[in-house]
Design a protein around this motif. Sequence first.
Motif, PDB file in Angstrom:
ATOM      1  N   GLY A   1       0.778  -1.231   0.000  1.00  0.00           N
ATOM      2  CA  GLY A   1       0.000   0.000   0.000  1.00  0.00           C
ATOM      3  C   GLY A   1       0.809   1.280   0.000  1.00  0.00           C
ATOM      4  O   GLY A   1       0.235   2.379   0.017  1.00  0.00           O
ATOM      5  N   ARG A   2       2.162   1.199  -0.019  1.00  0.00           N
ATOM      6  CA  ARG A   2       2.975   2.408   0.034  1.00  0.00           C
ATOM      7  C   ARG A   2       3.033   3.078  -1.340  1.00  0.00           C
ATOM      8  O   ARG A   2       3.141   2.399  -2.359  1.00  0.00           O
ATOM      9  CB  ARG A   2       4.384   2.083   0.524  1.00  0.00           C
ATOM     10  CG  ARG A   2       4.410   1.483   1.914  1.00  0.00           C
ATOM     11  CD  ARG A   2       5.826   1.315   2.429  1.00  0.00           C
ATOM     12  NE  ARG A   2       5.834   0.606   3.705  1.00  0.00           N
ATOM     13  CZ  ARG A   2       5.578   1.152   4.886  1.00  0.00           C
ATOM     14  NH1 ARG A   2       5.323   2.463   4.953  1.00  0.00           N
ATOM     15  NH2 ARG A   2       5.588   0.436   5.988  1.00  0.00           N
ATOM     16  N   TYR A   3       2.993   4.420  -1.342  1.00  0.00           N
ATOM     17  CA  TYR A   3       3.067   5.169  -2.598  1.00  0.00           C
ATOM     18  C   TYR A   3       3.898   6.425  -2.394  1.00  0.00           C
ATOM     19  O   TYR A   3       4.069   6.901  -1.274  1.00  0.00           O
ATOM     20  CB  TYR A   3       1.666   5.539  -3.097  1.00  0.00           C
ATOM     21  CG  TYR A   3       1.027   6.679  -2.318  1.00  0.00           C
ATOM     22  CD1 TYR A   3       1.168   8.008  -2.737  1.00  0.00           C
ATOM     23  CD2 TYR A   3       0.303   6.429  -1.156  1.00  0.00           C
ATOM     24  CE1 TYR A   3       0.600   9.058  -2.016  1.00  0.00           C
ATOM     25  CE2 TYR A   3      -0.272   7.464  -0.432  1.00  0.00           C
ATOM     26  CZ  TYR A   3      -0.113   8.785  -0.862  1.00  0.00           C
ATOM     27  OH  TYR A   3      -0.658   9.825  -0.142  1.00  0.00           O
ATOM     28  N   ARG A   4       4.427   6.972  -3.497  1.00  0.00           N
ATOM     29  CA  ARG A   4       5.134   8.252  -3.530  1.00  0.00           C
ATOM     30  C   ARG A   4       4.709   8.970  -4.799  1.00  0.00           C
ATOM     31  O   ARG A   4       4.741   8.388  -5.885  1.00  0.00           O
ATOM     32  CB  ARG A   4       6.657   8.057  -3.519  1.00  0.00           C
ATOM     33  CG  ARG A   4       7.200   7.558  -2.202  1.00  0.00           C
ATOM     34  CD  ARG A   4       8.696   7.236  -2.289  1.00  0.00           C
ATOM     35  NE  ARG A   4       9.508   8.411  -2.589  1.00  0.00           N
ATOM     36  CZ  ARG A   4       9.956   9.252  -1.655  1.00  0.00           C
ATOM     37  NH1 ARG A   4       9.645   9.073  -0.377  1.00  0.00           N
ATOM     38  NH2 ARG A   4      10.705  10.289  -1.991  1.00  0.00           N
ATOM     39  N   LEU A   5       4.329  10.246  -4.672  1.00  0.00           N
ATOM     40  CA  LEU A   5       3.786  10.982  -5.807  1.00  0.00           C
ATOM     41  C   LEU A   5       4.314  12.411  -5.780  1.00  0.00           C
ATOM     42  O   LEU A   5       4.283  13.073  -4.739  1.00  0.00           O
ATOM     43  CB  LEU A   5       2.251  10.958  -5.740  1.00  0.00           C
ATOM     44  CG  LEU A   5       1.466  11.620  -6.867  1.00  0.00           C
ATOM     45  CD1 LEU A   5       0.161  10.861  -7.094  1.00  0.00           C
ATOM     46  CD2 LEU A   5       1.141  13.078  -6.524  1.00  0.00           C
ATOM     47  N   PHE A   6       4.800  12.890  -6.920  1.00  0.00           N
ATOM     48  CA  PHE A   6       5.274  14.268  -7.038  1.00  0.00           C
ATOM     49  C   PHE A   6       4.108  15.160  -7.452  1.00  0.00           C
ATOM     50  O   PHE A   6       3.313  14.810  -8.338  1.00  0.00           O
ATOM     51  CB  PHE A   6       6.381  14.362  -8.076  1.00  0.00           C
ATOM     52  CG  PHE A   6       6.863  15.765  -8.316  1.00  0.00           C
ATOM     53  CD1 PHE A   6       7.710  16.380  -7.405  1.00  0.00           C
ATOM     54  CD2 PHE A   6       6.444  16.478  -9.424  1.00  0.00           C
ATOM     55  CE1 PHE A   6       8.142  17.681  -7.608  1.00  0.00           C
ATOM     56  CE2 PHE A   6       6.876  17.783  -9.633  1.00  0.00           C
ATOM     57  CZ  PHE A   6       7.731  18.384  -8.711  1.00  0.00           C
ATOM     58  N   ALA A   7       4.023  16.326  -6.820  1.00  0.00           N
ATOM     59  CA  ALA A   7       2.927  17.257  -7.119  1.00  0.00           C
ATOM     60  C   ALA A   7       3.417  18.693  -6.996  1.00  0.00           C
ATOM     61  O   ALA A   7       4.376  18.979  -6.258  1.00  0.00           O
ATOM     62  CB  ALA A   7       1.755  17.021  -6.163  1.00  0.00           C
ATOM     63  N   PRO A   8       2.750  19.630  -7.670  1.00  0.00           N
ATOM     64  CA  PRO A   8       3.108  21.044  -7.522  1.00  0.00           C
ATOM     65  C   PRO A   8       2.835  21.515  -6.087  1.00  0.00           C
ATOM     66  O   PRO A   8       2.070  20.914  -5.338  1.00  0.00           O
ATOM     67  CB  PRO A   8       2.187  21.755  -8.522  1.00  0.00           C
ATOM     68  CG  PRO A   8       1.739  20.685  -9.465  1.00  0.00           C
ATOM     69  CD  PRO A   8       1.687  19.422  -8.669  1.00  0.00           C
ATOM     70  N   THR A   9       3.466  22.625  -5.710  1.00  0.00           N
ATOM     71  CA  THR A   9       3.261  23.163  -4.361  1.00  0.00           C
ATOM     72  C   THR A   9       1.837  23.689  -4.206  1.00  0.00           C
ATOM     73  O   THR A   9       1.150  24.013  -5.172  1.00  0.00           O
ATOM     74  CB  THR A   9       4.264  24.282  -4.074  1.00  0.00           C
ATOM     75  OG1 THR A   9       4.136  25.288  -5.091  1.00  0.00           O
ATOM     76  CG2 THR A   9       5.679  23.750  -4.071  1.00  0.00           C
ATOM     77  N   GLY A  10       1.431  23.785  -2.961  1.00  0.00           N
ATOM     78  CA  GLY A  10       0.092  24.281  -2.659  1.00  0.00           C
ATOM     79  C   GLY A  10      -0.833  23.151  -2.247  1.00  0.00           C
ATOM     80  O   GLY A  10      -0.442  21.992  -2.130  1.00  0.00           O
ATOM     81  N   ASP A  11      -2.102  23.511  -2.016  1.00  0.00           N
ATOM     82  CA  ASP A  11      -3.101  22.506  -1.650  1.00  0.00           C
ATOM     83  C   ASP A  11      -3.477  21.680  -2.871  1.00  0.00           C
ATOM     84  O   ASP A  11      -3.891  22.236  -3.901  1.00  0.00           O
ATOM     85  CB  ASP A  11      -4.347  23.177  -1.060  1.00  0.00           C
ATOM     86  CG  ASP A  11      -4.078  23.796   0.300  1.00  0.00           C
ATOM     87  OD1 ASP A  11      -3.074  23.393   0.925  1.00  0.00           O
ATOM     88  OD2 ASP A  11      -4.856  24.670   0.716  1.00  0.00           O
ATOM     89  N   GLN A  12      -3.351  20.366  -2.739  1.00  0.00           N
ATOM     90  CA  GLN A  12      -3.645  19.469  -3.862  1.00  0.00           C
ATOM     91  C   GLN A  12      -4.654  18.420  -3.419  1.00  0.00           C
ATOM     92  O   GLN A  12      -4.573  17.875  -2.305  1.00  0.00           O
ATOM     93  CB  GLN A  12      -2.377  18.766  -4.334  1.00  0.00           C
ATOM     94  CG  GLN A  12      -1.279  19.691  -4.800  1.00  0.00           C
ATOM     95  CD  GLN A  12      -1.641  20.449  -6.067  1.00  0.00           C
ATOM     96  OE1 GLN A  12      -2.523  20.036  -6.823  1.00  0.00           O
ATOM     97  NE2 GLN A  12      -0.991  21.596  -6.289  1.00  0.00           N
ATOM     98  N   SER A  13      -5.587  18.138  -4.306  1.00  0.00           N
ATOM     99  CA  SER A  13      -6.589  17.095  -4.066  1.00  0.00           C
ATOM    100  C   SER A  13      -5.982  15.751  -4.469  1.00  0.00           C
ATOM    101  O   SER A  13      -5.538  15.574  -5.608  1.00  0.00           O
ATOM    102  CB  SER A  13      -7.853  17.370  -4.883  1.00  0.00           C
ATOM    103  OG  SER A  13      -8.809  16.360  -4.678  1.00  0.00           O
TER     104      SER A  13
END
Length: 823
Positions: free
Chosen positions: A781-793
């Motif tokens: 169940g482990r995950y890693r995800l890159f996302a832009p800064t700020g609040d993300q859904s």
Amino acid sequence: MARSRNRRWWTVLALAAGTLLATAPAAASVPPGQDTAAPATTRSCAADPGPGKVSCFALQRTDVKSSKGILPNAVTPSGFGPGDLQSAYALPSATAGDGVTVAIVDAYDDPTAESDLATYRAQYGLPPCTTDNGCFRKVDQRGGTDYPAEDIGWAGEISLDLDMVSAACPNCHLLLVEGDDNSIDALAASVDQAVAMGAKYVSNSYGATEDPAEGDYDKHYHHPGVVVTASTGDDGYGVSYPATAEGVVAVGGTSLGRDAGTARGWTESAWSGAGSGCSAYESKPFWQTDSGCGKRAVADVSAVADPNTGVAVYYNGWKVYGGTSASAPLIAATYALAGTPAADAEPASYPYDAALVDPAALNDVTSGSNGSCAPAYLCSGGPGYDGPTGLGTPNGVAAFTYQAAGAVGGTVTDSATREPVSGVEVAAMGRTATTGADGKYSLPLPAGTWEVTASRRGYQAKTVTVSVTDGGTTTQDLALDPTPTVAVTGTVADGSGHGWGLYATVTASDGTSTHTDPATGKYELNLLRNEKYTLHVAAVDGGYTTQDVDVELGTETVSQDVTLTVEAVCTAAGYRATEHGTVQPFDGGRAPKGWRVADLNHQQPGYDYKPGWQFSNPGSRDNDTGGEGNFAVVDSDHSGQHAIQDTTLTAPTFDLSEATAPAITFGTDLRGAVNSTATVEASTDGGKTWKSVWHKAGTTSVRGPVVVELPAAAGHQLTVRFHYTGNWSKWWEIDDVFVGNRSCDPVAGGMVVGRVTDGSGAGLSATVTAAGTTVHGDTDGRYRLFAPTGDQSVTAEAAGHTPATRTATVTADRTTKLDFTLS
């Protein structure tokens, strides 16, 4: 494998041409009729008898005058006689061996065997041994009297063998079993026949090189409760079969001489011609404890074999012989003097048991050599066990007598957990046993009192004193205390710009391993105190290089941080390749402008050297390079068996005068073959010299993007070529070749990491999506995800469960933890 007298796999020992050179031991006198010069010898048997055949190991001196019949009292035959051998080896020949049968196995017929034997025994005053008095019997390999054809070389071998048994054990009976020929099939069958006729001692003075199929014959030479001896060979370092066979007593050779300055009155050294070494195929018996050979080592014991200190033999006249053909029957007769082997026992183990109980039971041979080898003890005489002489030569018969035997056995456990411990080595006097998964062991030992030590990495060794009784197993359980450990702690972090903690494995050189915390990159690894380790660090997610770091531990916690950099291919999350240069997609169906194909003609009649590189996809291959559309290819498989490829595809010259991070990238589908190579070469001097910057050979296959960084090309004019060689091999596709400045740069944003579980806390294999990017978690169940800064859904989904969406506040170059529980 079916047996055949013409088996092609069996080859005879590689025998040196010419005469054997040997020198008598220093300060030793030699037998009558011999001197210290190198003797002239001839082999009794052919050096290369052909496939499926063996050679005998008898060496006849040709520089000693022969005479016939019983010699006058004033004349002594040249070579050592019975009295010499009995004295040298302290044998109880006058009082032991009465009526015991020793079998001699040889090839072909010796029609004068009995009469020659009678002359030898009469010369030395030994009791008659004839067919009439029941002492001597000759049979064919089936136990009858249909004797094979005569062979004068093997006949000399037969006389040597019969005379040596007579010399050591004049009261023994003799059974001569003559094989149909010198094939291993016939001789192996002859051994079985000797045992079937009741012989408890069987001598074999022949051999052939080892072969993977030799195990098929082991059962013919392995008869528990029966002594089977075999010569180790006459050509120095190297092993022969059947001396390496299971259960056989492998007999090496020495140079023997008188030495009045010693209490023994004799001296010995390893004979330069004696065979020795480490079997390639036969398992190591438990009683052998030498550490430099993982399989069966030879020899076990030895006796005189040097023709320069040779033995007297009567074969159509008095002669002097040497070779390990002399030592094998001498040792068989020594066993006969010692008494009947125990039923179902392994007589080959007797000298090893005796050496534990009484080292003086054998004459330790500590000098001499039969060649060069590593480890050196396998080819040089030395204290204790060595290859050419084994444990040594007889000092009486104690070493060849059954030693009361038993065993020690039990269970090894962890003293803290009381759980069984596997892989523990339990040792006594060099013998070892290893515990299984249940922690149990059994170690055979002679009866007596022994110190037994149990040891395994991670535990403190423990030694106990154990008394072993004849025929019994002494139970000795052992509880081992774990070795104190010390913690290695630290953080594994990104080292290419973002700096966040990485989810990684940290594996010590002893196999101890742990994972970092996915959110922080922190780890802790408990390792043994006062040890040195190498830690191998690898990111669980792809795209990062690995790193090895060395740590030296004492008794205090050690801190070891590690940074991992992104791979040149630039596939790590949060990074993007920035390229400035040109790309060649090969979409035109022909060689692009400025690209050149050159095919080397190897001038092989009947073979074509064209085509090499092509752009029309002649073999109708799929584009498996990671690119799309057309590609360049050299298709050796499509060209067929009558084409030889040695072809280069050279690009135009690229101006990298302002490049700071030059690189070549290309998509590839290389299908390797045993006779193919694929090389990318670069030149910064206009093609005058070329340097390989990427190379794959043989069956190695590569598919997908390849990045080759070329820092040395910065500020230069660069020429690149793709070089392939093959002959009805497979193929090499390349596409989208880029040459220019290339960097792998961080993208603004942060990481969201966590675990997706069900209501019970069990991990779910889920997909997680944020800001248009979807990743697949692992089975836990482990995950890693890159996302832009700020609040993300962020949304997590797993089969059979209701999706869930949560909000993560993503911080630049940091890791945000966000777990999900799906119902």
